[in-house]
Design an enzyme around this catalytic site. Structure first.
Site, PDB file in Angstrom:
ATOM      1  N   HIS A  65      15.386  -3.142  29.634  1.00  9.80           N
ATOM      2  CA  HIS A  65      14.740  -3.492  31.067  1.00  9.80           C
ATOM      3  C   HIS A  65      13.988  -4.981  31.183  1.00  9.80           C
ATOM      4  O   HIS A  65      13.065  -5.022  30.420  1.00  9.80           O
ATOM      5  CB  HIS A  65      13.747  -2.355  31.414  1.00  9.80           C
ATOM      6  CG  HIS A  65      14.321  -1.071  31.219  1.00  9.80           C
ATOM      7  ND1 HIS A  65      14.918  -0.382  32.309  1.00  9.80           N
ATOM      8  CD2 HIS A  65      14.482  -0.018  30.273  1.00  9.80           C
ATOM      9  CE1 HIS A  65      15.171   0.588  32.026  1.00  9.80           C
ATOM     10  NE2 HIS A  65      14.975   1.037  30.709  1.00  9.80           N
ATOM     11  N   LEU A  66      14.687  -5.582  32.011  1.00  9.81           N
ATOM     12  CA  LEU A  66      14.205  -7.178  31.975  1.00  9.81           C
ATOM     13  C   LEU A  66      13.341  -7.191  33.153  1.00  9.81           C
ATOM     14  O   LEU A  66      12.591  -8.108  33.411  1.00  9.81           O
ATOM     15  CB  LEU A  66      15.240  -7.927  32.124  1.00  9.81           C
ATOM     16  CG  LEU A  66      16.213  -8.341  30.938  1.00  9.81           C
ATOM     17  CD1 LEU A  66      17.472  -9.572  30.854  1.00  9.81           C
ATOM     18  CD2 LEU A  66      15.338  -8.740  29.748  1.00  9.81           C
ATOM     19  N   ARG A  67      13.191  -6.008  34.157  1.00 18.92           N
ATOM     20  CA  ARG A  67      12.166  -5.927  35.300  1.00 18.92           C
ATOM     21  C   ARG A  67      12.360  -6.836  36.401  1.00 18.92           C
ATOM     22  O   ARG A  67      11.456  -7.000  37.276  1.00 18.92           O
ATOM     23  CB  ARG A  67      10.800  -5.964  34.629  1.00 18.92           C
ATOM     24  CG  ARG A  67      10.511  -4.774  33.611  1.00 18.92           C
ATOM     25  CD  ARG A  67      10.762  -3.352  34.253  1.00 18.92           C
ATOM     26  NE  ARG A  67       9.972  -2.454  33.357  1.00 18.92           N
ATOM     27  CZ  ARG A  67      10.706  -1.411  32.859  1.00 18.92           C
ATOM     28  NH1 ARG A  67      11.624  -1.007  33.503  1.00 18.92           N
ATOM     29  NH2 ARG A  67       9.974  -0.444  32.090  1.00 18.92           N
ATOM     30  N   ASN A  97      17.334  -0.317  37.405  1.00 19.36           N
ATOM     31  CA  ASN A  97      16.085   0.260  37.922  1.00 19.36           C
ATOM     32  C   ASN A  97      15.059  -0.871  38.197  1.00 19.36           C
ATOM     33  O   ASN A  97      13.763  -0.940  37.765  1.00 19.36           O
ATOM     34  CB  ASN A  97      15.482   1.336  37.165  1.00 19.36           C
ATOM     35  CG  ASN A  97      14.871   1.029  35.696  1.00 19.36           C
ATOM     36  OD1 ASN A  97      15.136   0.008  35.169  1.00 19.36           O
ATOM     37  ND2 ASN A  97      13.898   1.715  35.167  1.00 19.36           N
ATOM     38  N   ASP A 157      19.694   4.730  34.987  1.00 19.51           N
ATOM     39  CA  ASP A 157      18.737   5.055  33.865  1.00 19.51           C
ATOM     40  C   ASP A 157      17.315   5.105  34.275  1.00 19.51           C
ATOM     41  O   ASP A 157      16.771   4.457  35.202  1.00 19.51           O
ATOM     42  CB  ASP A 157      18.838   3.723  32.841  1.00 19.51           C
ATOM     43  CG  ASP A 157      17.964   4.035  31.721  1.00 19.51           C
ATOM     44  OD1 ASP A 157      18.191   4.956  30.842  1.00 19.51           O
ATOM     45  OD2 ASP A 157      16.842   3.576  31.664  1.00 19.51           O
ATOM     46  N   HIS A 184      21.547   9.000  32.530  1.00 19.85           N
ATOM     47  CA  HIS A 184      20.150   9.432  31.944  1.00 19.85           C
ATOM     48  C   HIS A 184      20.324  10.992  31.795  1.00 19.85           C
ATOM     49  O   HIS A 184      20.175  11.801  32.614  1.00 19.85           O
ATOM     50  CB  HIS A 184      19.239   8.799  32.732  1.00 19.85           C
ATOM     51  CG  HIS A 184      18.009   9.353  32.254  1.00 19.85           C
ATOM     52  ND1 HIS A 184      16.765   8.214  31.698  1.00 19.85           N
ATOM     53  CD2 HIS A 184      16.955  10.415  32.175  1.00 19.85           C
ATOM     54  CE1 HIS A 184      15.967   8.824  31.333  1.00 19.85           C
ATOM     55  NE2 HIS A 184      15.940  10.149  31.692  1.00 19.85           N
ATOM     56  N   HIS A 237      20.086   6.713  24.970  1.00 22.32           N
ATOM     57  CA  HIS A 237      19.094   7.072  23.943  1.00 22.32           C
ATOM     58  C   HIS A 237      18.944   8.641  23.681  1.00 22.32           C
ATOM     59  O   HIS A 237      18.178   9.450  24.175  1.00 22.32           O
ATOM     60  CB  HIS A 237      17.631   6.884  24.864  1.00 22.32           C
ATOM     61  CG  HIS A 237      17.444   6.994  26.177  1.00 22.32           C
ATOM     62  ND1 HIS A 237      18.022   8.221  26.872  1.00 22.32           N
ATOM     63  CD2 HIS A 237      17.040   6.163  27.323  1.00 22.32           C
ATOM     64  CE1 HIS A 237      17.804   8.139  28.217  1.00 22.32           C
ATOM     65  NE2 HIS A 237      17.363   6.845  28.423  1.00 22.32           N
ATOM     66  N   ASP A 310      16.522   0.114  24.681  1.00 21.14           N
ATOM     67  CA  ASP A 310      15.614   0.769  25.636  1.00 21.14           C
ATOM     68  C   ASP A 310      14.248  -0.102  25.873  1.00 21.14           C
ATOM     69  O   ASP A 310      13.330   0.633  26.199  1.00 21.14           O
ATOM     70  CB  ASP A 310      15.351   2.151  25.739  1.00 21.14           C
ATOM     71  CG  ASP A 310      14.850   2.933  26.974  1.00 21.14           C
ATOM     72  OD1 ASP A 310      14.802   1.989  28.025  1.00 21.14           O
ATOM     73  OD2 ASP A 310      14.667   4.134  27.012  1.00 21.14           O
ATOM     74  N   HIS A 314       6.033  -2.747  30.215  1.00 23.11           N
ATOM     75  CA  HIS A 314       5.354  -2.333  31.294  1.00 23.11           C
ATOM     76  C   HIS A 314       3.873  -2.990  31.197  1.00 23.11           C
ATOM     77  O   HIS A 314       3.435  -3.331  30.005  1.00 23.11           O
ATOM     78  CB  HIS A 314       4.657  -0.796  31.088  1.00 23.11           C
ATOM     79  CG  HIS A 314       5.781   0.097  31.352  1.00 23.11           C
ATOM     80  ND1 HIS A 314       6.320   0.170  32.758  1.00 23.11           N
ATOM     81  CD2 HIS A 314       6.521   0.942  30.536  1.00 23.11           C
ATOM     82  CE1 HIS A 314       7.242   1.257  32.770  1.00 23.11           C
ATOM     83  NE2 HIS A 314       7.393   1.651  31.390  1.00 23.11           N
TER      84      HIS A 314
HETATM   85  O1  DOR Z   1      10.996   5.252  28.535  1.00 21.84           O
HETATM   86  C1  DOR Z   1      11.542   5.105  29.550  1.00 21.84           C
HETATM   87  N1  DOR Z   1      11.194   4.011  30.291  1.00 21.84           N
HETATM   88  N2  DOR Z   1      12.804   5.651  29.728  1.00 21.84           N
HETATM   89  C2  DOR Z   1      13.656   5.465  30.520  1.00 21.84           C
HETATM   90  O2  DOR Z   1      14.789   5.794  30.550  1.00 21.84           O
HETATM   91  C3  DOR Z   1      13.283   4.249  31.484  1.00 21.84           C
HETATM   92  C4  DOR Z   1      12.341   3.199  30.936  1.00 21.84           C
HETATM   93  C5  DOR Z   1      11.761   2.370  32.103  1.00 21.84           C
HETATM   94  O3  DOR Z   1      12.424   1.894  32.888  1.00 21.84           O
HETATM   95  O4  DOR Z   1      10.416   2.222  31.809  1.00 21.84           O
END
Ligand code: DOR
Length: 436
Positions: A65-67, A97, A157, A184, A237, A310, A314
């Site tokens: 996840h590069l956000r 996402n 995902d 997912h 995962h 994964d 955050h």
């Molecule tokens: O823990 C998770 N975080 N599982 C996921 O499938 C998505 C991910 C996220 O985007 O933070």
């Protein structure tokens, strides 16, 4: 001496694609492997002593996840690529996402272009399966596939495609393009309100449980649908022993399925949550010792094809909340090799060549990531990692290259660490320092 000629001298070359496991020199010139052999010489080369180190293909992460776009306070392509380089990765596959969701060519192309501009890893965006990740209408697979980003891997995902009709259509549509669907695996009816794995630990802690059946029902359904359509399914995962059994049986029947496991599901268990530290909150949740054992065996025997991080950064103000309100996700890129090496290789559960295969040829066999994952043959792009299997280090979450700090391994003592990473013959990590 030319900048573009590098002689990696005397490392243990572990190249799963060719089965090579031997002490050899690797000569890199103008971004490519020129030769792999004994006692190579090149007057113009910069010599890098690799004695005691492993020289491998650069790692490939199918699940990052590069956000970017949308959540750049947690991570962006530049910081995530730096984290990847620090972890030995040369290829990253950022999940869809984001905001906007990667369900259209313009989004995929902007992420892909940003990856090229940053230049610390090649970025292969994941396309969404459904528009807006809403689980209803399919995204424009054809447009994404034909874009400059050449998307050949699709996932919502973080959210399952719960509707079986939509999932079946996605698999049918995907097989027309011979692309991969990665769902997912979670039956949302069974996980509403869940906070951790359902079991002894959740009973003791009084937290609503997330049953292993929620994951397994979805995988079983997807395997049945994929087999019917003849489509390619990738299971992200994997976290339960039951899921491993389903995938093992499906592979034996010839279903076109591949699977990944994260370093955290290979090493951490649900009873740790007694600390209520939100850094341990993840989806799917940490499971039991029996699950961890089954995952380790499955990775070693190839039922699970690859390690995927994964990596889920955050922002601290979101993650550092009380357990119930904290979002799911953990960092992974900078500790993945060390965790797998410490837990599975140094303990004798996996030999080094197999472990490296799970970071290189394994993921590279799931989707097209170009010249990543090996083989280290003359003429190939010099996408390489040099790893020190003996380096002992203590993870310091504050010292990571990621913008976020949510590593569950802060304070852990690990053995094994990437020292250099090369992308097309250029150092992206050198002596443990990212070359931004
Ligand atoms: O823990 C998770 N975080 N599982 C996921 O499938 C998505 C991910 C996220 O985007 O933070």
């Amino acid at each position: 001496m030319s900048d573009s000629t590098i002689l990696l001298r005397g490392g243990r070359v572990l190249d799963p694609a060719s089965g090579t496991d031997a002490v050899l020199d690797v000569l890199v010139r103008d971004g490519r492997v020129e030769a792999v052999g004994e006692q190579l010489a090149a007057d113009d080369a910069e010599v890098v002593d690799c004695a005691g180190r492993w020289v491998t293909p650069g790692f490939v992460d199918l699940h990052t996840h590069l956000r970017e776009p949308g959540f750049e306070d947690a991570e962006d392509v530049a910081s995530g690529s730096a984290a990847g380089a620090a972890g030995g990765y040369t290829a990253l596959c950022p999940m869809a996402n984001t905001d906007p969701v990667c369900d259209a060519a313009a989004v995929a192309e902007s992420v892909w272009r940003r990856g090229n501009e940053v230049g610390l890893a090649d970025v292969f965006p994941v396309g969404a399966i459904t528009k807006g990740l809403r689980g209803e209408q399919l995204a424009e697979f054809g447009e994404l596939h034909d874009s400059a980003a050449r998307v050949d891997f699709f996932s919502d995902d973080g959210k399952p495609v719960a509707d079986s009709l939509v999932m079946r259509r996605a698999l049918q549509y995907a097989s027309a393009f011979d692309v991969v669907i990665c769902n997912h695996s979670e039956d949302p009816d069974l996980t509403a309100g869940a906070q951790m794995n359902e079991g002894e630990a959740s009973s003791v802690l009084g937290l609503p449980g997330w049953p292993h059946e929620a994951e397994e029902i979805m995988i079983a359904r997807d395997l049945i649908l994929a087999a019917g359509v003849g489509a390619r399914l990738h299971v992200p995962h994997v976290s339960t022993a039951g899921a491993v059994e389903l995938i093992r049986a499906a592979k034996a029947r010839g279903v076109r399925v591949t699977a990944e496991v994260t370093p955290h599901h290979l090493s951490l268990q649900d009873h740790l949550i007694r600390s209520y530290d939100p850094v341990l909150k993840v989806n799917p949740p940490l499971r039991t010792e029996a699950d961890v054992q089954a995952l380790r065996t499955a990775l070693a025997d190839g039922t699970i094809d690859c390690v995927a991080t994964d990596h889920a950064p955050h922002a601290p103000e979101l993650k550092d909340q009380e357990w119930e309100h904290a979002p799911c996700g953990m960092l992974g890129l900078e500790t993945a090799f060390a965790v797998v090496h410490t837990e599975l290789v140094a303990t004798g559960l996996m030999d080094p060549l197999t472990a490296i295969a799970r970071f290189t040829t394994g993921p590279a066999g799931v989707r097209d990531v170009g010249a990543h994952g090996g083989a280290l043959t003359p003429g190939a792009d010099a996408n390489l990692a040099v790893l020190d299997p003996a380096q002992r280090w203590t993870v310091d979450g504050r010292a990571l290259r990621s913008k976020a700090r949510n590593t569950p391994f802060h304070g852990a003592e690990l053995v094994g660490r990437p020292v250099h990473t090369l992308l097309r013959g250029r150092f992206t990590l050198r002596d443990g320092k990212v070359q931004a």
